[in-house]
Design a protein around this motif. Structure first.
Motif, PDB file in Angstrom:
ATOM      1  N   THR A  61       0.856  -1.180   0.000  1.00 27.41           N
ATOM      2  CA  THR A  61       0.000   0.000   0.000  1.00 27.41           C
ATOM      3  C   THR A  61       0.900   1.240   0.000  1.00 27.41           C
ATOM      4  O   THR A  61       2.115   1.139   0.178  1.00 27.41           O
ATOM      5  CB  THR A  61      -0.902   0.012   1.237  1.00 27.41           C
ATOM      6  N   LEU A  62       0.304   2.390  -0.177  1.00 28.84           N
ATOM      7  CA  LEU A  62       1.114   3.615  -0.141  1.00 28.84           C
ATOM      8  C   LEU A  62       1.643   3.883   1.253  1.00 28.84           C
ATOM      9  O   LEU A  62       2.791   4.312   1.436  1.00 28.84           O
ATOM     10  CB  LEU A  62       0.290   4.807  -0.627  1.00 28.84           C
ATOM     11  N   VAL A  63       0.802   3.637   2.257  1.00 29.17           N
ATOM     12  CA  VAL A  63       1.191   3.871   3.652  1.00 29.17           C
ATOM     13  C   VAL A  63       0.746   2.673   4.482  1.00 29.17           C
ATOM     14  O   VAL A  63      -0.059   1.847   4.038  1.00 29.17           O
ATOM     15  CB  VAL A  63       0.560   5.165   4.216  1.00 29.17           C
ATOM     16  N   HIS A  64       1.245   2.599   5.691  1.00 25.76           N
ATOM     17  CA  HIS A  64       0.910   1.482   6.567  1.00 25.76           C
ATOM     18  C   HIS A  64       1.042   1.936   8.015  1.00 25.76           C
ATOM     19  O   HIS A  64       1.833   2.829   8.327  1.00 25.76           O
ATOM     20  CB  HIS A  64       1.850   0.311   6.292  1.00 25.76           C
ATOM     21  N   ARG A  65       0.284   1.291   8.916  1.00 23.42           N
ATOM     22  CA  ARG A  65       0.445   1.546  10.344  1.00 23.42           C
ATOM     23  C   ARG A  65       1.541   0.650  10.896  1.00 23.42           C
ATOM     24  O   ARG A  65       1.539  -0.565  10.677  1.00 23.42           O
ATOM     25  CB  ARG A  65      -0.854   1.248  11.105  1.00 23.42           C
ATOM     26  N   PRO A  73       5.582   5.468   5.656  1.00 26.30           N
ATOM     27  CA  PRO A  73       5.558   5.282   4.205  1.00 26.30           C
ATOM     28  C   PRO A  73       5.873   3.847   3.794  1.00 26.30           C
ATOM     29  O   PRO A  73       6.648   3.158   4.448  1.00 26.30           O
ATOM     30  CB  PRO A  73       6.640   6.249   3.720  1.00 26.30           C
ATOM     31  N   VAL A  74       5.245   3.424   2.701  1.00 24.44           N
ATOM     32  CA  VAL A  74       5.561   2.118   2.099  1.00 24.44           C
ATOM     33  C   VAL A  74       5.905   2.382   0.631  1.00 24.44           C
ATOM     34  O   VAL A  74       7.036   2.694   0.321  1.00 24.44           O
ATOM     35  CB  VAL A  74       4.399   1.113   2.257  1.00 24.44           C
ATOM     36  N   ALA A 159      -4.251   2.949   3.758  1.00 26.10           N
ATOM     37  CA  ALA A 159      -3.600   1.796   4.386  1.00 26.10           C
ATOM     38  C   ALA A 159      -4.237   0.480   3.951  1.00 26.10           C
ATOM     39  O   ALA A 159      -3.647  -0.589   4.146  1.00 26.10           O
ATOM     40  CB  ALA A 159      -3.652   1.920   5.903  1.00 26.10           C
ATOM     41  N   PHE A 160      -5.445   0.559   3.338  1.00 22.93           N
ATOM     42  CA  PHE A 160      -6.118  -0.652   2.873  1.00 22.93           C
ATOM     43  C   PHE A 160      -6.422  -0.601   1.378  1.00 22.93           C
ATOM     44  O   PHE A 160      -7.193  -1.423   0.877  1.00 22.93           O
ATOM     45  CB  PHE A 160      -7.405  -0.886   3.671  1.00 22.93           C
ATOM     46  N   VAL A 161      -5.806   0.337   0.668  1.00 21.71           N
ATOM     47  CA  VAL A 161      -5.913   0.367  -0.793  1.00 21.71           C
ATOM     48  C   VAL A 161      -4.659  -0.293  -1.352  1.00 21.71           C
ATOM     49  O   VAL A 161      -3.569   0.289  -1.345  1.00 21.71           O
ATOM     50  CB  VAL A 161      -6.058   1.809  -1.330  1.00 21.71           C
ATOM     51  N   TYR A 162      -4.810  -1.522  -1.822  1.00 29.64           N
ATOM     52  CA  TYR A 162      -3.673  -2.308  -2.298  1.00 29.64           C
ATOM     53  C   TYR A 162      -3.392  -1.968  -3.758  1.00 29.64           C
ATOM     54  O   TYR A 162      -4.309  -1.904  -4.583  1.00 29.64           O
ATOM     55  CB  TYR A 162      -3.964  -3.798  -2.131  1.00 29.64           C
ATOM     56  N   ILE A 163      -2.108  -1.746  -4.056  1.00 32.05           N
ATOM     57  CA  ILE A 163      -1.727  -1.302  -5.396  1.00 32.05           C
ATOM     58  C   ILE A 163      -1.534  -2.517  -6.298  1.00 32.05           C
ATOM     59  O   ILE A 163      -0.765  -3.433  -5.997  1.00 32.05           O
ATOM     60  CB  ILE A 163      -0.466  -0.436  -5.341  1.00 32.05           C
ATOM     61  N   MET A 164      -2.232  -2.487  -7.430  1.00 31.58           N
ATOM     62  CA  MET A 164      -2.332  -3.633  -8.333  1.00 31.58           C
ATOM     63  C   MET A 164      -1.685  -3.339  -9.681  1.00 31.58           C
ATOM     64  O   MET A 164      -1.577  -2.178 -10.084  1.00 31.58           O
ATOM     65  CB  MET A 164      -3.813  -3.984  -8.514  1.00 31.58           C
ATOM     66  N   GLY A 413     -12.958  -3.846  13.510  1.00 33.33           N
ATOM     67  CA  GLY A 413     -11.616  -3.426  13.880  1.00 33.33           C
ATOM     68  C   GLY A 413     -11.476  -1.920  13.916  1.00 33.33           C
ATOM     69  O   GLY A 413     -12.388  -1.174  13.549  1.00 33.33           O
ATOM     70  N   SER A 414     -10.304  -1.468  14.334  1.00 33.73           N
ATOM     71  CA  SER A 414     -10.097  -0.040  14.583  1.00 33.73           C
ATOM     72  C   SER A 414      -8.914   0.498  13.802  1.00 33.73           C
ATOM     73  O   SER A 414      -7.936  -0.211  13.559  1.00 33.73           O
ATOM     74  CB  SER A 414      -9.859   0.185  16.083  1.00 33.73           C
ATOM     75  N   SER A 415      -9.011   1.769  13.437  1.00 33.81           N
ATOM     76  CA  SER A 415      -7.871   2.496  12.881  1.00 33.81           C
ATOM     77  C   SER A 415      -7.175   3.332  13.945  1.00 33.81           C
ATOM     78  O   SER A 415      -6.240   4.068  13.656  1.00 33.81           O
ATOM     79  CB  SER A 415      -8.319   3.401  11.726  1.00 33.81           C
TER      80      SER A 415
END
Length: 508
Positions: A61-65, A73-74, A159-164, A413-415
């Motif tokens: 993803t672009l970012v991650h927790r 950043p990812v 954080a949950f938009v996966y790049i394809m 779940g929680s953000s």
């Protein structure tokens, strides 16, 4: 069609494009036992954390927790808000998808816009975070994301938009895309036999730190006793949701140990506010007073305490959890016009009779909690039918049909930002069957969404929590305490957000 043949077909369809480390005798291998299988291998159809556990190894993803729940950043190197409705992301260069396509701004634009493609008809989970307008490619390593209204949840969303891989997915039908994942992640898909196992192997060309484990296998095992048996026999290395009464057994086994973390998953009983009798605030308050949640947690779960609010950040310190007060519950029901006749509440000649949907095996002692809740409600004259459903059936009712029974047990779940938890009961949330109708709550939530000032946001979050407490759309249960069984040969630590991230795991 046999499972073996299905697995073969999946492998054939994927082809030989991605490059992974060669299999070998004595390879490092991890097996993860989850309570349910994934929904799909297409991230646009993600519904539950178990899906994300798989996607995060295959995609980036672009970012991650990170494990402190802070965004890092990812695939994006950096980001900034150009305005309340425009965010700009600078991207890493030189990264390839598993099929050799280059990662760039066009891939980001495609991956986001695909979620909103009417022809794909993806479910609404990812559409509820922001009011997406469009993505603009500035140059190959820069992309702007524009929203129709201020996007305070931009990073939570991404954080949950996966790049394809665009070329790959454009060449597939939706049915094929559900079986042929291609991302930039540390692992490459090998095979998936639904309800049996999913296998992936290490990506030798991964752009980040190289994975230390060669092969990862995810196994769906709905029955908790079977999951524990697999852990203790060596058939699984990491186990989610160890039953509390099995913790000592696991710790004494010499094979595995239990690691515990206080999570952010809110377990609650949703009430259909669009159905009588739950249109009446007094009835919903009575439902909260009628249940001794702390006793249920002690006897059924073995850990935890009743939650006062859904929020996991910016928690309003003035709010206290509903106490167990059956007399107060009875008084509120009487005030709302319900009469106790022959042990059953009635109004206008009709009994107070409801159905409570619950999954089994998805959350810790989920159906047992539901049955205990039903027993407390029956004590005050409410007739409750507990409808126990396998997760695929339950998931469809909640996340596709958005049409559960009068009551339903759910864990979300929680953000860890306070707002996403309040969104669960807002009309803006796609998976919100409670049909909460409180104009004050909705206006306050809109004000929160448009506010960037930290102090003002905290004030608004406190206000939202107070409204939801005083006019409860749900029965507050607890924040799940997570128990993970981990083989002693594995070095891995659990996280508060339930994501099982394995790229840093090692095996002795």
């Amino acid at each position: 069609m046999t499972r073996r043949l299905l697995a073969l077909l999946v492998v054939i369809m994927v082809g030989a494009g991605p490059m992974s480390l060669a299999d070998g005798e004595g390879e490092a291998r991890l097996t993860i036992a989850q309570g349910t299988d994934i929904t799909s291998l297409d991230p646009a159809f993600s519904k539950i954390r178990n899906d994300d556990n798989v996607y995060l190894e295959l995609f980036d993803t672009l970012v991650h927790r990170n494990d402190q729940m802070q965004y890092v950043p990812v695939l994006a190197e950096s980001w900034k808000a150009l305005s309340p409705t425009t965010w700009q992301f600078k991207l890493r260069r030189g990264i390839l998808f598993h099929n050799n396509e280059p990662f760039d701004a066009e891939a980001v634009k495609y991956s986001i816009e695909r979620i909103y493609d009417p022809a794909l008809n993806a479910p609404g989970f990812l559409k509820g975070f922001v009011t997406f307008d469009r993505a603009e490619v500035v140059d190959p390593s820069t992309v702007n994301i524009l929203t129709k209204t201020p996007a305070s949840l931009m990073l939570d969303w991404l954080a949950f938009v996966y790049i394809m891989a665009p070329k790959h997915y454009k060449s597939l039908t939706p049915q094929q895309a559900a079986l042929q994942p291609v991302g930039t992640g540390p692992y490459v898909f090998k095979e998936w036999v639904r309800d049996d196992h999913l296998t992936m192997t290490a990506n030798a060309r991964y752009w980040g730190p190289k994975p230390q484990v060669q092969t990862i296998v995810f196994r769906p095992i709905p029955e908790t006793g079977t999951r524990v048996a697999e852990l203790l026999s060596g058939g699984a290395d990491i186990l989610q949701n160890v039953p509390p009464d099995q913790v000592d057994r696991v710790n004494r086994s010499g094979i595995a140990t239990v690691k515990t973390v206080e999570g952010g998953r809110d377990i609650f009983i949703g009430m259909r506010n669009d159905r009588p009798p739950f249109k009446d605030r007094r009835v919903r308050q009575a439902m909260n007073y009628a249940i001794d949640v702390d006793v249920i947690l002690k006897n059924v779960v073995g850990a935890g305490r009743r939650m006062a609010t859904l929020a996991n950040a910016h928690v309003n310190p003035a709010i206290r959890a509903y106490p167990y007060d059956p007399e107060k519950a009875k008084a509120l029901l009487a005030e709302a016009g319900w009469k106790l006749e022959g042990g059953t509440l009635t109004k206008d000649g009709q009994p107070f009779a409801v159905t409570l949907d619950t999954p089994t095996g998805r959350y810790i002692r989920d159906k047992d909690i539901a049955e205990a809740v039903a027993s407390y409600l029956e004590r005050i004259g409410i007739q409750v039918k507990v409808n126990i459903l396998a997760w695929p059936v339950y998931s469809k009712k909640i996340f596709e049909d958005v049409a559960p029974a009068d009551l339903y047990l759910l864990g979300l779940g929680s953000s860890f930002n306070g707002q996403s938890e309040m969104q669960y009961i807002s009309k803006s949330y796609a998976y919100n069957p409670v049909a909460y109708n409180n104009p004050d709550f909705e206006q306050t939530y809109q004000d929160l969404n448009a506010t960037a000032d930290t102090a003002k946001r905290t004030q608004l979050l406190h206000r939202l929590q107070q409204i939801a407490h005083d006019d409860p759309p749900i029965i507050f249960v607890y924040k799940q305490v997570d128990f993970y069984g981990v083989n002693k040969r594995v070095s891995w630590e659990p996280r508060r957000d339930e994501l099982v991230i394995l790229k840093g795991a090692t095996v002795k």
